[in-house]
Motif scaffolding. Structure first.
Motif, PDB file in Angstrom:
ATOM      1  N   GLU A  37       0.728  -1.247  -0.100  1.00 39.26           N
ATOM      2  CA  GLU A  37       0.044  -0.187   0.065  1.00 39.26           C
ATOM      3  C   GLU A  37       0.843   1.325   0.079  1.00 39.26           C
ATOM      4  OE1 GLU A  37      -3.272   0.012   2.799  1.00 39.26           O
ATOM      5  OE2 GLU A  37      -3.193  -2.106   2.860  1.00 39.26           O
ATOM      6  N   VAL A  38       0.576   2.262  -0.850  1.00 43.38           N
ATOM      7  CA  VAL A  38       1.241   3.364  -0.925  1.00 43.38           C
ATOM      8  C   VAL A  38       0.511   4.623  -0.854  1.00 43.38           C
ATOM      9  CG1 VAL A  38       2.787   4.658  -2.511  1.00 43.38           C
ATOM     10  CG2 VAL A  38       2.902   2.463  -2.475  1.00 43.38           C
ATOM     11  N   ASP A  39       0.655   5.225   0.207  1.00 46.06           N
ATOM     12  CA  ASP A  39       0.009   6.616   0.493  1.00 46.06           C
ATOM     13  C   ASP A  39       0.690   7.694   0.342  1.00 46.06           C
ATOM     14  OD1 ASP A  39      -2.828   6.280   2.073  1.00 46.06           O
ATOM     15  OD2 ASP A  39      -1.348   4.627   2.510  1.00 46.06           O
ATOM     16  N   VAL A  40       0.273   8.897  -0.546  1.00 43.04           N
ATOM     17  CA  VAL A  40       1.224  10.008  -0.749  1.00 43.04           C
ATOM     18  C   VAL A  40       0.221  11.179  -0.542  1.00 43.04           C
ATOM     19  CG1 VAL A  40       2.373  11.169  -2.746  1.00 43.04           C
ATOM     20  CG2 VAL A  40       2.350   8.833  -2.617  1.00 43.04           C
ATOM     21  N   ALA A  41       0.936  12.054  -0.018  1.00 42.43           N
ATOM     22  CA  ALA A  41       0.188  13.567   0.285  1.00 42.43           C
ATOM     23  C   ALA A  41       0.978  14.563  -0.276  1.00 42.43           C
ATOM     24  CB  ALA A  41       0.351  13.940   1.847  1.00 42.43           C
ATOM     25  N   GLN A  42       0.463  15.470  -1.089  1.00 44.19           N
ATOM     26  CA  GLN A  42       1.096  16.626  -1.986  1.00 44.19           C
ATOM     27  C   GLN A  42       1.940  16.119  -2.771  1.00 44.19           C
ATOM     28  OE1 GLN A  42      -0.526  19.804  -1.727  1.00 44.19           O
ATOM     29  NE2 GLN A  42      -1.931  18.702  -0.288  1.00 44.19           N
ATOM     30  N   GLY A  43       1.515  15.212  -3.525  1.00 41.92           N
ATOM     31  CA  GLY A  43       2.468  14.680  -4.582  1.00 41.92           C
ATOM     32  C   GLY A  43       3.895  14.006  -3.917  1.00 41.92           C
ATOM     33  N   GLY A  44       3.719  13.622  -2.751  1.00 40.41           N
ATOM     34  CA  GLY A  44       4.838  13.088  -2.190  1.00 40.41           C
ATOM     35  C   GLY A  44       6.033  13.823  -1.636  1.00 40.41           C
ATOM     36  N   THR A  45       5.678  15.240  -1.510  1.00 39.13           N
ATOM     37  CA  THR A  45       6.618  16.303  -1.174  1.00 39.13           C
ATOM     38  C   THR A  45       6.539  16.132   0.434  1.00 39.13           C
ATOM     39  OG1 THR A  45       5.079  17.979  -1.448  1.00 39.13           O
ATOM     40  CG2 THR A  45       6.569  17.617  -3.157  1.00 39.13           C
ATOM     41  N   GLU A  46       5.250  16.051   0.831  1.00 40.81           N
ATOM     42  CA  GLU A  46       5.190  15.978   2.002  1.00 40.81           C
ATOM     43  C   GLU A  46       4.880  14.703   2.897  1.00 40.81           C
ATOM     44  OE1 GLU A  46       4.793  18.762   3.885  1.00 40.81           O
ATOM     45  OE2 GLU A  46       5.393  19.832   2.230  1.00 40.81           O
ATOM     46  N   LEU A  47       4.340  13.677   2.230  1.00 41.30           N
ATOM     47  CA  LEU A  47       4.428  12.367   2.923  1.00 41.30           C
ATOM     48  C   LEU A  47       4.393  11.328   1.791  1.00 41.30           C
ATOM     49  CD1 LEU A  47       3.888  10.515   5.345  1.00 41.30           C
ATOM     50  CD2 LEU A  47       1.473  10.589   4.598  1.00 41.30           C
ATOM     51  N   ILE A  48       5.204  10.383   2.028  1.00 41.39           N
ATOM     52  CA  ILE A  48       5.109   8.957   1.122  1.00 41.39           C
ATOM     53  C   ILE A  48       5.244   7.782   2.134  1.00 41.39           C
ATOM     54  CG2 ILE A  48       6.328   7.561  -0.308  1.00 41.39           C
ATOM     55  CD1 ILE A  48       7.655  10.070  -1.589  1.00 41.39           C
ATOM     56  N   ARG A  49       4.305   6.975   2.252  1.00 39.96           N
ATOM     57  CA  ARG A  49       4.258   5.936   3.239  1.00 39.96           C
ATOM     58  C   ARG A  49       4.008   4.606   2.375  1.00 39.96           C
ATOM     59  NH1 ARG A  49      -0.234   7.165   5.872  1.00 39.96           N
ATOM     60  NH2 ARG A  49       0.987   8.148   7.622  1.00 39.96           N
ATOM     61  N   VAL A  50       4.841   3.752   2.606  1.00 38.02           N
ATOM     62  CA  VAL A  50       4.758   2.520   1.728  1.00 38.02           C
ATOM     63  C   VAL A  50       4.687   1.289   2.795  1.00 38.02           C
ATOM     64  CG1 VAL A  50       5.963   0.836   0.140  1.00 38.02           C
ATOM     65  CG2 VAL A  50       6.053   3.186  -0.263  1.00 38.02           C
ATOM     66  N   ILE A  51       3.651   0.403   2.890  1.00 40.88           N
ATOM     67  CA  ILE A  51       3.493  -0.807   3.719  1.00 40.88           C
ATOM     68  C   ILE A  51       3.437  -1.886   3.107  1.00 40.88           C
ATOM     69  CG2 ILE A  51       2.075  -1.679   5.437  1.00 40.88           C
ATOM     70  CD1 ILE A  51       0.848   1.332   6.195  1.00 40.88           C
ATOM     71  N   ASP A  52       4.153  -2.940   3.405  1.00 37.85           N
ATOM     72  CA  ASP A  52       4.411  -4.187   2.910  1.00 37.85           C
ATOM     73  C   ASP A  52       4.006  -5.198   3.617  1.00 37.85           C
ATOM     74  OD1 ASP A  52       6.814  -5.440   3.355  1.00 37.85           O
ATOM     75  OD2 ASP A  52       7.733  -3.795   2.053  1.00 37.85           O
ATOM     76  N   ASN A  53       3.640  -6.618   3.064  1.00 41.09           N
ATOM     77  CA  ASN A  53       3.727  -7.711   3.895  1.00 41.09           C
ATOM     78  C   ASN A  53       4.877  -8.661   3.516  1.00 41.09           C
ATOM     79  OD1 ASN A  53       2.911  -8.756   1.352  1.00 41.09           O
ATOM     80  ND2 ASN A  53       1.344  -9.833   2.338  1.00 41.09           N
ATOM     81  N   GLY A  54       6.038  -8.077   3.396  1.00 42.12           N
ATOM     82  CA  GLY A  54       7.380  -9.062   2.987  1.00 42.12           C
ATOM     83  C   GLY A  54       7.781  -9.605   4.403  1.00 42.12           C
ATOM     84  N   GLU A  55       9.099 -10.052   3.904  1.00 37.46           N
ATOM     85  CA  GLU A  55      10.013 -10.765   4.904  1.00 37.46           C
ATOM     86  C   GLU A  55      10.298  -9.776   5.989  1.00 37.46           C
ATOM     87  OE1 GLU A  55      12.792 -12.172   2.524  1.00 37.46           O
ATOM     88  OE2 GLU A  55      12.059 -14.107   2.281  1.00 37.46           O
ATOM     89  N   GLY A  56      10.448  -8.662   5.954  1.00 41.68           N
ATOM     90  CA  GLY A  56      10.719  -7.784   7.095  1.00 41.68           C
ATOM     91  C   GLY A  56      12.299  -7.580   7.186  1.00 41.68           C
ATOM     92  N   ILE A  57      12.669  -6.926   8.133  1.00 44.39           N
ATOM     93  CA  ILE A  57      13.955  -6.632   8.363  1.00 44.39           C
ATOM     94  C   ILE A  57      14.438  -7.133   9.810  1.00 44.39           C
ATOM     95  CG2 ILE A  57      16.159  -4.893   8.492  1.00 44.39           C
ATOM     96  CD1 ILE A  57      14.258  -3.044   7.040  1.00 44.39           C
ATOM     97  N   GLU A  58      15.390  -8.037   9.903  1.00 47.62           N
ATOM     98  CA  GLU A  58      15.850  -8.511  11.001  1.00 47.62           C
ATOM     99  C   GLU A  58      16.275  -7.156  12.193  1.00 47.62           C
ATOM    100  OE1 GLU A  58      16.204 -11.618  12.171  1.00 47.62           O
ATOM    101  OE2 GLU A  58      15.626 -12.702  10.470  1.00 47.62           O
ATOM    102  N   PRO A  59      15.843  -7.487  13.462  1.00 40.48           N
ATOM    103  CA  PRO A  59      16.175  -6.424  14.434  1.00 40.48           C
ATOM    104  C   PRO A  59      17.239  -5.884  14.395  1.00 40.48           C
ATOM    105  CG  PRO A  59      14.597  -8.077  15.182  1.00 40.48           C
ATOM    106  CD  PRO A  59      15.131  -8.529  13.941  1.00 40.48           C
ATOM    107  N   ASP A  60      18.493  -6.764  14.479  1.00 40.47           N
ATOM    108  CA  ASP A  60      19.714  -6.095  14.539  1.00 40.47           C
ATOM    109  C   ASP A  60      20.454  -5.700  13.259  1.00 40.47           C
ATOM    110  OD1 ASP A  60      19.973  -7.244  17.093  1.00 40.47           O
ATOM    111  OD2 ASP A  60      21.083  -9.172  16.034  1.00 40.47           O
ATOM    112  N   ASP A  61      19.502  -5.763  12.201  1.00 43.65           N
ATOM    113  CA  ASP A  61      19.867  -5.128  10.666  1.00 43.65           C
ATOM    114  C   ASP A  61      19.278  -3.771  10.546  1.00 43.65           C
ATOM    115  OD1 ASP A  61      21.343  -7.352  10.468  1.00 43.65           O
ATOM    116  OD2 ASP A  61      19.844  -8.170   8.988  1.00 43.65           O
ATOM    117  N   LEU A  62      18.475  -3.589  11.421  1.00 46.13           N
ATOM    118  CA  LEU A  62      17.688  -2.070  11.116  1.00 46.13           C
ATOM    119  C   LEU A  62      18.390  -0.984  10.993  1.00 46.13           C
ATOM    120  CD1 LEU A  62      14.700  -1.208  10.458  1.00 46.13           C
ATOM    121  CD2 LEU A  62      14.440  -0.702  12.793  1.00 46.13           C
TER     122      LEU A  62
END
Length: 206
Positions: A44-69
């Motif tokens: 899911e991609v949420d954008v505000a003001q063409g992306g200049t104010e906000l870009i949010r990307v949410i996925d259900n992928g494998e994620g990032i390991e805590p130690d790698d963040l």
């Protein structure tokens, strides 16, 4: 003549961002490619003001390991290669660390991620290159990346962005290219809270 000196890491990241991140659509492209590399089936991609104010990307992928963040927003940190020879064998699209480091250096950045094996997620905020400490958080498996006030610390570059409508046009184009290349992906694009595009699981199953 001024003496030669080595640039600090913050300036280097901003230069790198200038090469990779030209406009909001560049951010969307990098984040979506990371989601595809993480084997996401929904994004899911949420954008505000063409992306200049906000870009949010949410996925259900494998994620990032805590130690790698923390490494994920560090320059020259990637899971894709281990030696120079690997550059000729890369099969994936995104270099998560390189892209995130560049984006985080020129925005107010937040990433929240959880692997399926972990009971809790981990969250990290970066303010124009100044990284905070990773914190535990509750979240579903996958990754959320939120980019607000793009180019907040480089106003000259922000000045050259076009109108919100024009910038969103570029965002939509990048989104469409990636989504069309992944026909089984459940994909949603919203602009200023309004759904512009949605391909549901029912549609992909046809």
């Amino acid at each position: 003549m001024p003496r030669i000196k080595q640039l600090d890491a913050g300036v280097v990241n901003q230069i790198a961002a200038g090469e990779v991140i030209e406009r909001p659509a560049s951010v969307v492209k990098e984040l979506l490619e990371n989601s595809m590399d993480a084997l996401a089936t929904r994004v899911e991609v949420d954008v505000a003001q063409g992306g200049t104010e906000l870009i949010r990307v949410i996925d259900n992928g494998e994620g990032i390991e805590p130690d790698d963040l923390l490494l994920a927003v560090t320059s020259h940190a990637t899971s894709k290669i281990r030696s120079a020879d690997d550059l000729f064998r890369v099969q994936t699209m995104g270099f998560r660390g390189e892209a995130l480091a560049s984006i985080a250096s020129v925005s107010r950045f937040r990433v929240r991620s959880r692997t399926p094996q972990c009971e809790t997620g981990i969250e990290l905020e970066v303010n124009c290159g100044e990284s905070g400490k990773p914190q535990s958080c509750g979240c579903p498996p996958g990754t959320l990346v939120e980019v607000s006030q793009l180019f907040a610390n480089t106003p000259v570059r922000r000045k050259f962005l076009r109108t919100a409508a024009t910038e969103f046009g570029h965002v939509s184009e990048q989104f469409s290219r990636i989504v069309l290349a992944h026909p089984r992906l459940h994909a949603v694009l919203r602009h200023n809270g309004k759904t512009v595009y949605e391909r549901s699981e029912e549609h992909t199953a046809e």
